[in-house]
Design an enzyme around this catalytic site. Structure first.
Site, short mmCIF file in Angstrom:
data_model
loop_
_atom_site.label_atom_id
_atom_site.label_comp_id
_atom_site.label_asym_id
_atom_site.label_seq_id
_atom_site.Cartn_x
_atom_site.Cartn_y
_atom_site.Cartn_z
N LYS A 186 0.84 -1.20 0.00
CA LYS A 186 0.00 0.00 0.00
C LYS A 186 0.87 1.25 0.00
CE LYS A 186 -3.50 2.39 2.82
NZ LYS A 186 -2.72 3.60 3.16
N HIS A 211 -1.88 7.91 1.19
CA HIS A 211 -2.12 8.08 2.62
C HIS A 211 -3.20 9.13 2.89
CE1 HIS A 211 0.41 5.97 5.66
NE2 HIS A 211 -0.38 6.61 6.48
N GLY A 266 -8.32 6.98 -1.64
CA GLY A 266 -8.03 8.40 -1.76
C GLY A 266 -9.10 9.14 -2.53
N ARG A 311 -11.66 7.68 5.61
CA ARG A 311 -12.45 8.63 6.40
C ARG A 311 -13.95 8.34 6.37
NH1 ARG A 311 -8.26 11.86 4.06
NH2 ARG A 311 -7.01 12.99 5.60
#
Length: 385
Positions: free
Chosen positions: A234, A258, A290, A313
């Site tokens: 990753k 990230h 992302g 998120r």
């Protein structure tokens, strides 16, 4: 589904707003923190809008099948949970609830090493779920071997290594952080004496002594040779790194920056995805995270070659709203949106989603600049997309 879950929220954007009202100020800042200047964080979302869909019409899309296989596991749709730290800041049940929410939607979750619960407990909380374990690079390979063996015994299906954090944030911190909730890190501290509470300088110094900064390809090779599980890398953003990884026998290339929290100023993941897919050449599966906020984003990523996308998120927003059911709601929204986007694009199943469905906006910009001879200032222009 509980009435505490927001029935009127019909998009991830609305769920983010609702979660913001429920999260503490610390948790809100911790989860939404965009990195240094926020350029990459913002561009992750904005870049998706630069890709335009070219739907195919008059196809039978009355019934859609969103299922996909990822490293041999069948998921009901190609959206999974990315590894993120400290879910306890969002909800008391922390990663246990996140795992249950993912399992309820028949998709996978990557458990972070920075989780509040041991990897065994998380797997036991959602025994029907698909679990991957994100492991840190450690100075002591004996520690890594023990964690690899624990993950295998607990039923994890893959090992994920984050390669875009050569220096851990704890190595750079000069002031302690006071967390509103005491968190444990049982997948980092094994039988060690924990040197102070998380966030303290003592704790950070302890992490510096055991975590290896500046891991190399040789470390990846060692891990691959010391586990029976497939290895996923990753944080890949360059075609060159993707090719090296494939040549080493890595099973999955996870395109990620990230969430903009590591190095600001790097490209949006959707922009580098096509080059990486070409470099991999079908020899490994390719994933992306992302900026994924809608089912249309998912469709675009799949068209450009991703096998599955991951959300970070948004899963935490759902978790904050109502634990496992909140996570389930976020995933359900994306699944429903993807199914609708597939119908409108003329796709009845995931394999119908092809590169021809997507074109970069630069294509139209160049077309507008062309004169009738196809030249501008006597030069033939070509889009790279």
């Amino acid at each position: 589904m509980s009435e505490n879950v927001h029935p009127k929220a019909t998009s991830v954007a609305e769920l983010e707003i609702a979660a913001g009202e429920k999260l503490s100020a610390f948790a809100r800042e911790y989860i939404s923190h965009p990195g240094e200047g926020g350029q990459t964080y913002r561009d992750n979302c904005q870049a998706f809008k630069r890709y335009r869909l070219l739907p195919r019409n008059l196809r039978d899309v009355n019934i859609r099948d969103t299922s996909v296989t990822v490293l041999g596991a069948k998921l009901h749709f190609p959206v999974a949970i990315a590894p993120t730290a400290a879910h306890k800041f969002a909800h008391g049940d922390a990663e246990l609830a996140t795992a249950k929410g993912a399992a309820a939607m028949n998709t996978l979750m990557v458990l972070s090493s920075w989780s509040h619960h041991p990897l065994e407990q998380v797997a036991e909380a959602a025994p029907r779920g698909v679990h991957w374990f994100y492991m840190l690079f450690y100075r002591d390979r004996g520690r890594m071997k023990r964690l690899l063996e624990r993950a295998e015994r607990a039923g994890y299906a893959a090992i994920v290594l984050t390669v875009d954090s050569p220096i851990g944030p704890f190595s750079l911190r000069r002031k302690p952080v006071v967390f509103p909730e005491q968190i444990r890190l049982p997948n980092v501290w094994l039988d060690d004496v924990v040197p102070g509470p998380a966030g303290s300088l003592e704790h950070d110094w302890g992490l510096t002594r055991i975590v290896k900064n500046g891991a190399t390809w040789e470390d990846v090779t060692w891990i691959k040779n010391n586990t029976r599980l497939p290895v996923v890398l990753k944080g890949i953003l360059s075609a060159g790194d993707a090719r090296i990884a494939v040549d080493l026998g890595v099973a999955g290339i996870y395109v990620s920056n990230h969430g903009g929290r590591e190095q600001d100023g790097v490209p949006a993941t959707i922009d580098v995805l096509p080059d990486i897919v070409r470099a991999v050449g079908g020899e490994a599966e390719v994933y992306l995270d992302g900026g994924v906020r809608t089912g249309t984003d998912v469709l675009k990523a799949l068209a450009l070659g991703a096998r599955c996308v991951f959300i970070g998120r948004p899963a935490l927003w759902g978790l904050a709203l109502n634990g496992a059911e909140g996570v389930q709601q976020v995933l359900q929204v994306l699944k429903d949106e993807l199914s609708l986007a597939m119908a409108r694009a003329g796709c009845a199943k995931i394999s119908d989603i092809e590169p021809s469905l997507v074109v970069h906006e630069s294509y139209y910009l160049y077309r507008q600049l062309f004169n009738h001879s196809g030249k501008v200032n006597n030069k033939i222009l070509k889009s790279k997309y």
